[in-house]
Design an enzyme around this catalytic site. Structure first.
Site, mmCIF file in Angstrom:
data_model
loop_
_atom_site.group_PDB
_atom_site.id
_atom_site.type_symbol
_atom_site.label_atom_id
_atom_site.label_comp_id
_atom_site.label_asym_id
_atom_site.label_seq_id
_atom_site.Cartn_x
_atom_site.Cartn_y
_atom_site.Cartn_z
ATOM 1 N N LYS A 45 0.841 -1.204 0.000
ATOM 2 C CA LYS A 45 0.000 0.000 0.000
ATOM 3 C C LYS A 45 0.880 1.259 0.000
ATOM 4 C CE LYS A 45 -4.335 1.207 0.338
ATOM 5 N NZ LYS A 45 -5.445 0.689 -0.383
ATOM 6 N N LYS A 74 -4.713 -10.197 -7.964
ATOM 7 C CA LYS A 74 -6.020 -10.532 -7.394
ATOM 8 C C LYS A 74 -7.121 -9.571 -7.856
ATOM 9 C CE LYS A 74 -5.742 -7.773 -3.250
ATOM 10 N NZ LYS A 74 -6.060 -7.580 -1.877
ATOM 11 N N LYS A 101 -10.637 -3.748 -5.756
ATOM 12 C CA LYS A 101 -11.182 -2.449 -6.150
ATOM 13 C C LYS A 101 -10.066 -1.542 -6.671
ATOM 14 C CE LYS A 101 -14.037 -3.108 -2.162
ATOM 15 N NZ LYS A 101 -14.018 -3.031 -0.728
HETATM 16 P P1 TYM Z 1 -11.694 -6.023 2.642
HETATM 17 O O1 TYM Z 1 -12.913 -5.209 2.517
HETATM 18 O O2 TYM Z 1 -10.460 -5.556 1.962
HETATM 19 O O3 TYM Z 1 -11.951 -7.508 2.144
HETATM 20 C C1 TYM Z 1 -13.040 -8.232 2.654
HETATM 21 C C2 TYM Z 1 -12.831 -9.722 2.470
HETATM 22 O O4 TYM Z 1 -12.764 -10.068 1.076
HETATM 23 C C3 TYM Z 1 -11.591 -10.842 0.852
HETATM 24 N N1 TYM Z 1 -11.089 -10.576 -0.509
HETATM 25 C C4 TYM Z 1 -10.635 -11.537 -1.313
HETATM 26 N N2 TYM Z 1 -10.530 -12.866 -1.139
HETATM 27 C C5 TYM Z 1 -10.040 -13.581 -2.165
HETATM 28 N N3 TYM Z 1 -9.645 -13.024 -3.365
HETATM 29 C C6 TYM Z 1 -9.740 -11.692 -3.577
HETATM 30 N N4 TYM Z 1 -9.390 -11.171 -4.751
HETATM 31 C C7 TYM Z 1 -10.245 -10.886 -2.521
HETATM 32 N N5 TYM Z 1 -10.469 -9.556 -2.385
HETATM 33 C C8 TYM Z 1 -10.983 -9.386 -1.127
HETATM 34 C C9 TYM Z 1 -10.603 -10.382 1.916
HETATM 35 O O5 TYM Z 1 -9.587 -11.332 2.117
HETATM 36 C C10 TYM Z 1 -11.515 -10.220 3.100
HETATM 37 O O6 TYM Z 1 -11.737 -11.451 3.740
HETATM 38 N N6 TYM Z 1 -9.140 -6.344 6.761
HETATM 39 C C11 TYM Z 1 -10.393 -6.927 6.289
HETATM 40 C C12 TYM Z 1 -11.590 -6.342 7.020
HETATM 41 C C13 TYM Z 1 -11.525 -6.608 8.472
HETATM 42 C C14 TYM Z 1 -11.620 -7.879 9.102
HETATM 43 C C15 TYM Z 1 -11.488 -7.619 10.506
HETATM 44 C C16 TYM Z 1 -11.787 -9.177 8.638
HETATM 45 C C17 TYM Z 1 -11.364 -5.691 9.453
HETATM 46 N N7 TYM Z 1 -11.346 -6.281 10.671
HETATM 47 C C18 TYM Z 1 -11.546 -8.669 11.424
HETATM 48 C C19 TYM Z 1 -11.828 -10.214 9.568
HETATM 49 C C20 TYM Z 1 -11.711 -9.956 10.957
HETATM 50 C C21 TYM Z 1 -10.461 -6.762 4.777
HETATM 51 O O7 TYM Z 1 -9.604 -7.214 4.112
HETATM 52 O O8 TYM Z 1 -11.477 -6.149 4.211
#
Ligand code: TYM
Length: 346
Positions: free
Chosen positions: A118, A203, A206
Site C-alpha cells: 500500500k 487478485k 477495487k
Molecule cells: P476487505 O474489505 O479488503 O476484504 C473483505 C474480504 O474479502 C476478501 N477478498 C478476497 N478474497 C479472495 N480473493 C480476492 N481477490 C479478494 N479480495 C478481497 C478479503 O480477504 C476479506 O476477507 N481487513 C479486512 C476487514 C476486516 C476484518 C477484521 C476481517 C477488518 N477487521 C476482522 C476479519 C476480521 C479486509 O480485508 O477487508
C-alpha cells in the site's frame, strides 16, 4: 476453544466501495456456509478500517456501510442466525485497539506485506500514509479478540493480519492474563482463497487493474458479459507447456462458480491442447457468474434488504454486541492494572 463448544465465527468487510466477486468467493460465501452450520456468527462492517485511507479516498462511510449490510443480506446472511453489526457502533473496540497497540511491535507492522504494498502504491501517487494504516492489523486484532472469536473466514490477502492477531493474543496471555484470556483465532480453511482479476493482474480488487479487472455483485448482466468476454487470454494452449497466468485466472474463476463437471471438461480441453475454444469457455464463465449473481441482485432489491431495514437492524445489533465487548474490556483493564476503571466501568 473447548471441544464441546461451538466455535465463535467472526469476520468483516470494509465499506470502501462495491462488493465484488473477490469478496464473495474469498469471504462472504463462507460467512453463509458457517452460518448455516449453526455456529455463533458475528459479521460486521469495518467502517473504521475504511478510514485508514480516508484522506485520499473521500468515501461516504455511513452510506457505504449500509450498502455492505444490504449485500450481506442479499447473499444469504440472516439476522436471526448471525449477529450483523457495524464496527464503529462498538465504542469499546477503539479502546481495545489502544491497549493492544501497547503490546504490538512496531517493526512487525512495518514488515507487513499489505502495508508495504500500500505504501509503495501511495508514495508513487504522493499520497499520505497514515498512522492508522500502519496500525491496521492492531485494529483488526481488536475486532477479532474483543469477542474471543475462534474462526475468522478471510481471503488469502488477510492471513498475515490474522497471524498478527494470534501473536498479540499470545503476548497478552503470556504477560497479563489473569481474569481474561484471549482465544488464538484461526482461519476457516487450510488454504484460503485468492480470486484472480480478469486482466491477468493479480487478485481481483477495487484498487488494482482498473474497473474491468473486477466484477461487482451490482454489475448489470450486460456489463458482466462484456467484462468476461474482454478478459485476458493467451493465443491458445501449447502441448506440454504449463498454463499461462491469464488462463490460470480464468480457470480459477470457472472452478469457483461452475459445476465441477463443466470445469473439468474445459480443463481437459486445455490439457489436450485443443484450439479455438476460449470463446465458449468465456461464455460458460459469464453464464455461471450470472446464475450466481442474478438471484443476489433480486434479493438486494427486495424489502428485506432495504436501507430502512438495515438501519434498524444495525441499531438493534449494536445493543447486543456492546455488552460482550464491555465484559471483556473490563476484565482486560483489571488484568492490565487499571483497577479503578475496571471497578467503575459498566
Ligand atoms: P476487505 O474489505 O479488503 O476484504 C473483505 C474480504 O474479502 C476478501 N477478498 C478476497 N478474497 C479472495 N480473493 C480476492 N481477490 C479478494 N479480495 C478481497 C478479503 O480477504 C476479506 O476477507 N481487513 C479486512 C476487514 C476486516 C476484518 C477484521 C476481517 C477488518 N477487521 C476482522 C476479519 C476480521 C479486509 O480485508 O477487508
Amino acid at each position: 476453544m473447548e471441544n464441546n463448544k461451538s466455535p465463535v465465527i467472526l469476520s468483516g468487510i470494509r465499506p470502501t466501495g462495491e462488493i465484488h466477486l473477490g469478496n464473495y468467493f474469498g469471504a462472504i460465501q463462507y460467512f453463509v456456509k458457517l452460518q448455516e452450520q449453526g455456529h455463533q456468527c458475528f459479521y460486521f462492517v469495518a467502517d473504521l478500517h475504511a478510514l485508514t485511507t480516508a484522506m485520499e479516498d473521500h468515501i461516504d462511510v455511513d452510506k457505504n456501510s449500509v450498502e455492505v449490510v444490504r449485500w450481506y443480506l442479499a447473499c444469504g446472511l440472516d439476522s436471526n442466525k448471525s449477529t450483523i453489526y457495524r464496527q464503529s457502533d462498538i465504542l469499546e473496540i477503539p479502546f481495545f485497539n489502544l491497549l493492544l497497540g501497547m503490546i504490538t511491535p512496531e517493526g512487525e507492522l512495518r514488515r507487513c506485506t499489505t502495508y508495504k504494498d500500500k505504501v509503495a502504491d501511495m508514495e508513487g501517487k504522493r499520497k499520505m500514509v497514515s498512522l492508522g494504516l500502519l496500525a491496521y492489523p492492531v485494529l483488526m486484532a481488536s475486532d477479532i479478540l474483543f469477542c474471543n472469536a475462534d474462526i475468522v473466514p478471510v481471503g488469502e490477502d488477510q492471513l498475515q493480519h490474522l497471524e498478527i492477531a494470534r501473536e498479540i493474543a499470545r503476548k497478552y496471555n503470556h504477560h497479563f492474563s489473569k481474569k481474561h484470556k484471549f482465544t488464538e483465532p484461526r482461519s476457516h480453511l487450510v488454504e484460503a482463497v485468492r480470486v484472480p482479476g480478469l486482466k491477468g493482474e493479480g487478485k481481483m480488487s477495487k484498487s488494482v487493474g482498473g474497473p474491468d479487472n473486477v466484477i461487482y455483485l451490482n454489475d448489470a448482466p450486460k456489463e458482466i458479459k462484456r467484462k468476461v468476454m474482454a478478459a485476458q487470454t493467451d493465443l491458445g494452449p501449447v502441448a506440454g507447456e504449463p498454463m499461462t497466468e491469464s488462463m490460470k485466472g480464468i480457470y480459477k474463476l470457472l472452478e469457483l462458480c461452475a459445476p465441477k463437471a463443466v470445469y473439468e471438461d474445459y480443463l481437459g480441453r486445455y490439457e489436450r491442447a485443443e484450439q479455438r475454444f476460449y470463446g465458449d469457455l468465456k461464455k460458460e464463465l459469464a453464464k455461471n457468474i450470472l446464475e450466481l449473481v442474478e438471484p443476489i441482485q433480486q434479493r438486494y432489491q427486495s424489502p428485506d434488504c432495504s436501507v430502512e431495514r438495515v438501519k434498524a437492524l444495525l441499531a438493534e445489533s449494536a445493543a447486543k454486541v456492546r455488552p460482550i465487548a464491555k465484559t471483556n474490556l473490563r476484565n482486560m483493564l483489571d488484568d492490565m492494572n487499571f483497577k479503578h476503571l475496571a471497578q467503575t466501568y459498566n
